[in-house]
Each structure stands twice: as structure tokens, then as C-alpha cells.
Design an enzyme around this catalytic site. Structure first.
Site, PDB file in Angstrom:
ATOM      1  N   CYS A  71      78.629 117.918 123.376  1.00 14.51           N
ATOM      2  CA  CYS A  71      79.219 117.133 124.474  1.00 14.51           C
ATOM      3  C   CYS A  71      79.775 115.806 123.969  1.00 14.51           C
ATOM      4  CB  CYS A  71      78.179 116.815 125.552  1.00 14.51           C
ATOM      5  SG  CYS A  71      77.040 118.139 125.924  1.00 14.51           S
ATOM      6  N   ASP A  72      79.083 115.150 123.036  1.00 14.14           N
ATOM      7  CA  ASP A  72      79.381 113.746 122.749  1.00 14.14           C
ATOM      8  C   ASP A  72      79.934 113.445 121.354  1.00 14.14           C
ATOM      9  OD1 ASP A  72      78.499 113.121 125.276  1.00 14.14           O
ATOM     10  OD2 ASP A  72      76.418 112.882 124.656  1.00 14.14           O
ATOM     11  N   CYS A  77      73.035 115.832 123.226  1.00 15.37           N
ATOM     12  CA  CYS A  77      73.953 116.974 123.125  1.00 15.37           C
ATOM     13  C   CYS A  77      75.111 116.630 122.195  1.00 15.37           C
ATOM     14  CB  CYS A  77      74.475 117.337 124.514  1.00 15.37           C
ATOM     15  SG  CYS A  77      75.715 118.630 124.492  1.00 15.37           S
TER      16      CYS A  77
END
Ligand SMILES: Cc1cc2nc3c(=O)[nH]c(=O)nc-3n(C[C@H](O)[C@H](O)[C@H](O)COP(=O)(O)OP(=O)(O)OC[C@H]3O[C@@H](n4cnc5c(N)ncnc54)[C@H](O)[C@@H]3O)c2cc1C
Length: 336
Positions: A161-162, A158
Site C-alpha cells: 500500500c505505502d 503494509c
């Protein structure tokens, strides 16, 4: 006397819950499930949606969605999904949280009671006349040494997200479809350099994305290449890559590995109740009906050509409408 009454209340509530028969239960609160919820609730069908995580599904994992009609400048994935949830809840959709572990049907006489289906989460069983399977899909793994061990320590599925954890670092993106290219482009806002590793000699992604990725100075490519190992002890330090044509191996040093190599459907919990196709995607007819009467499937969990928000929504609407017709026939009433 009062003690008896106070004790009786919660028991009655539990009993009511167990005896209640919903008209429709939707499993999964992504674009397909929420759209089904909007249609069913507007038709005043008594509906429950069950979601194991947060409503929104995979679409909340992407920064921007540019191909969902109605938003000429694109819309952030989480924003679009929050709006869909608001819309569904606004029409009266009830959402319960929990992971569906099993779906059962009653075999028996041809009356309404025997059309009841059971949906199980934890120790709770819900009863319903129809089920809409909208449980979507999740990211496929590379299935190579180092992947599981370094997950969350440099291996990610993701970008939204990261990405901030990889500021000014070197990363690789594995995959060549729309998702891989979109996410690689997004990652270049953070990273110093990105290498796209693709097993073919050309990308599968949409042409407009190809134009953008080929003109992005931070991105380079490893064509015809397979990641055979993710390297590193505590954190990712690199990937071992094999060229499919020459057989030669090389190490690409990097701090992050972003994997976008397709999906696997969330259909395991059905436990052979429903007919599945290749790779366990659910088979349906044109009206989204599965091999079991009164059970429909829509969105990424279905066998189909294009897995996108717009197709998930369209199928959610069709499944809801088909379920509505089935419920009306079963009850011998029309809601219209
Ligand atoms: C990184 C990324 C970028 C993308 N970019 C785009 C894009 O730009 N444009 C576009 O159109 N599409 C894009 N997609 C694809 C799009 O997100 C999906 O096609 C779409 O979300 C599918 O919707 P769905 O409702 O079928 O399933 P999902 O979105 O997968 O939702 C399924 C829901 O079901 C829940 N669930 C699963 N199993 C259970 C269970 N047993 N019990 C209860 N709940 C369960 C899950 O938690 C999830 O919330 C992208 C996907 C990813 C991963």
C-alpha cells in the site's frame, strides 16, 4: 388500496430476510472464507458470506505470492484473491458487506429450530444452522510511544500500500519472519536503504528469503534490537533502538517504519461464546469444529502452526465439508 400494497412490499421483504434461515454463514472473505464458500456453493448449500471490508483478506496486501501451488512464477496477491472471489461468486456465493458484531446461539430443545444461530451486523440479524468463522487476523502493533501518533505519517503495516511514498528514502523494517523479509525485499524496489530491526540474532524467515535478503545491497541489519520509541513530530524522523544484550540505545534516522511483528486474531466479537486459546486464537478439532456444535473456524483466526494462504484454503475446505455433513444430519437429508 394501491397505497396499502406499495407499503406492504418492503415490509414483507424485510420480514422474509429476518425469517430466512441460511444453512451456512461464513464470516470473513479472505482465502479461508472464500474457499469455504466455493465448497458449500458447489454442494448447493444455501450460504451467505459476510465481509467487513473488501473480499481477499490479508493476501491482497502483498505484491507477490510465490508459495501458493500452481503458479510457478508466483502470482500477485490481489490477482489471486480476485480469482478466488470470482470462482466463489460463480458458484453462487452471496456476499453481504458489514462487520459482524455478535454471534449468538439458542439454548433449548433438541430440535432443528433450536440449532439456529444468530449473526448480527449493525441492526440486522441473520439466522443460520451453521457458522464458519474465517475472520482472519490483523497486524500486531509495536505498542511503543510514537506509533499511534505517527501511523499513516511514516508508520505503516503494509508495504504494497505505502512503498511508493518512500521513493529514495531511508526506512526501517521491524520483524524477522517471512512477512517482514518478503516485504523488506519488495520495499528495496523503492527505497534507498532499509534496515531490518530484529529482536533475535538470526532470522526466522524461510531459507530462500534469507539468501535473497543477505545478498541485497540496500539492506542492513540491527540484530538483538528492540524499537522502544518512534521519533518525529509531524512525520517519522527516526527510531530509538535498544540492544537487548548490551542495553545500549541508539537512534536510527529514517523516514518510514514498516512493522511486521506478527498477528492478532479477529476473535473479539465472539465474546467468550467460543473457546479460545493462547493470544485468543480459536481452538478447533481436526474437522475445524469449535467448542460450539455447528460452529467451525478456519484460517488465520485458528490456533495452528502455519498461517499462510495454502493452509487457510485447506482449512476452509475442511470446515465447509464438516458443516455440510452437520447440516445433512440435522435436516435428515443428503445433498449428494
Ligand atoms: C503483508 C503480508 C504478506 C503475506 N505474504 C504471504 C505469502 O507470500 N504467502 C502466503 O501463503 N501467505 C502470505 N501472507 C499470509 C496470508 O495472507 C494469510 O495467511 C491469509 O490471508 C489468511 O487467510 P484468512 O482467510 O484466514 O484470513 P484473512 O486473510 O485475514 O481474511 C479475513 C477476512 O475477514 C474479514 N473480517 C474480519 N473480522 C470480520 C468481522 N467481524 N466481520 C466481517 N468480516 C470480518 C477481514 O476483513 C478479512 O477480509 C501474507 C500476509 C501479509 C499481511
Amino acid at each position: 388500496m394501491s397505497e396499502v400494497l406499495t407499503q406492504a412490499k418492503p415490509n414483507d421483504k424485510e420480514k422474509d430476510k429476518e425469517e430466512k434461515i441460511y444453512d451456512a454463514i461464513i464470516i470473513g472473505g479472505g482465502p479461508a472464507g472464500l474457499t469455504a464458500g466455493i465448497y458449500l456453493c458447489r454442494a448447493r448449500i444455501n450460504t451467505l458470506l459476510i465481509e467487513k471490508a473488501l473480499p481477499g483478506g490479508q493476501a491482497i496486501l502483498t505484491e507477490i505470492i510465490e508459495n501458493y501451488p500452481g503458479f510457478p512464477l508466483g502470482i500477485a496477491g490481489p490477482e489471486l484473491m480476485q480469482k478466488m472471489e470470482e470462482q466463489a461468486v460463480g458458484f453462487g456465493l452471496k456476499i453481504e458487506y458489514g462487520e459482524v458484531a455478535e454471534v449468538k446461539i439458542k439454548e433449548g430443545r433438541e430440535d432443528k429450530e433450536d440449532k439456529v444461530k444468530m449473526v448480527k451486523i449493525n441492526n440486522q440479524e441473520y439466522r443460520t444452522l451453521t457458522i464458519i468463522l474465517a475472520s482472519g487476523a490483523e497486524a500486531s502493533k509495536l505498542e511503543v510511544p510514537g506509533e499511534e501518533e505517527l501511523r499513516g505519517r511514516g508508520v505503516s503495516y503494509c508495504a504494497t500500500c505505502d512503498a511508493p511514498f518512500f521513493k529514495d528514502q531511508k526506512i526501517v523494517v521491524v520483524g524477522g519472519g517471512d512477512t517482514a523479509i518478503e516485504e523488506a525485499l519488495y520495499l528495496t524496489k523503492f527505497v534507498r536503504e532499509a534496515t531490518i530491526i530484529h529482536r533475535r540474532d538470526r532470522l526466522r524467515a524461510t531459507k530462500i528469503l534469507q539468501e535473497r535478503v543477505f545478498s541485497n545491497k540496500k539492506i542492513n541489519f540491527a540484530w538483538d534490537s528492540l524499537v522502544t520509541k518512534i521519533l518525529g513530530k509531524e512525520k517519522v524522523e527516526g527510531v530509538l533502538v535498544q540492544n537487548k544484550k548490551t542495553g545500549k540505545e541508539k537512534v536510527i534516522s529514517c523516514q518510514g517504519v514498516f512493522v511486521f511483528v506478527g498477528n492478532i486474531p479477529n476473535s473479539k466479537f465472539l465474546n467468550k461464546l467460543i473457546k479460545l486459546g493462547k493470544k485468543d486464537y480459536i481452538l478447533t478439532d481436526d474437522n475445524m469444529m469449535t467448542s460450539q456444535e455447528g460452529i467451525y473456524a478456519c484460517g488465520d483466526v485458528r490456533k495452528k502452526l502455519l498461517r499462510q494462504v495454502v493452509t487457510a484454503c485447506g482449512e476452509g475446505a475442511t470446515a465447509a465439508f464438516a458443516a455440510q455433513k452437520y447440516i445433512e444430519e440435522l435436516k435428515g437429508v443428503s445433498y449428494k
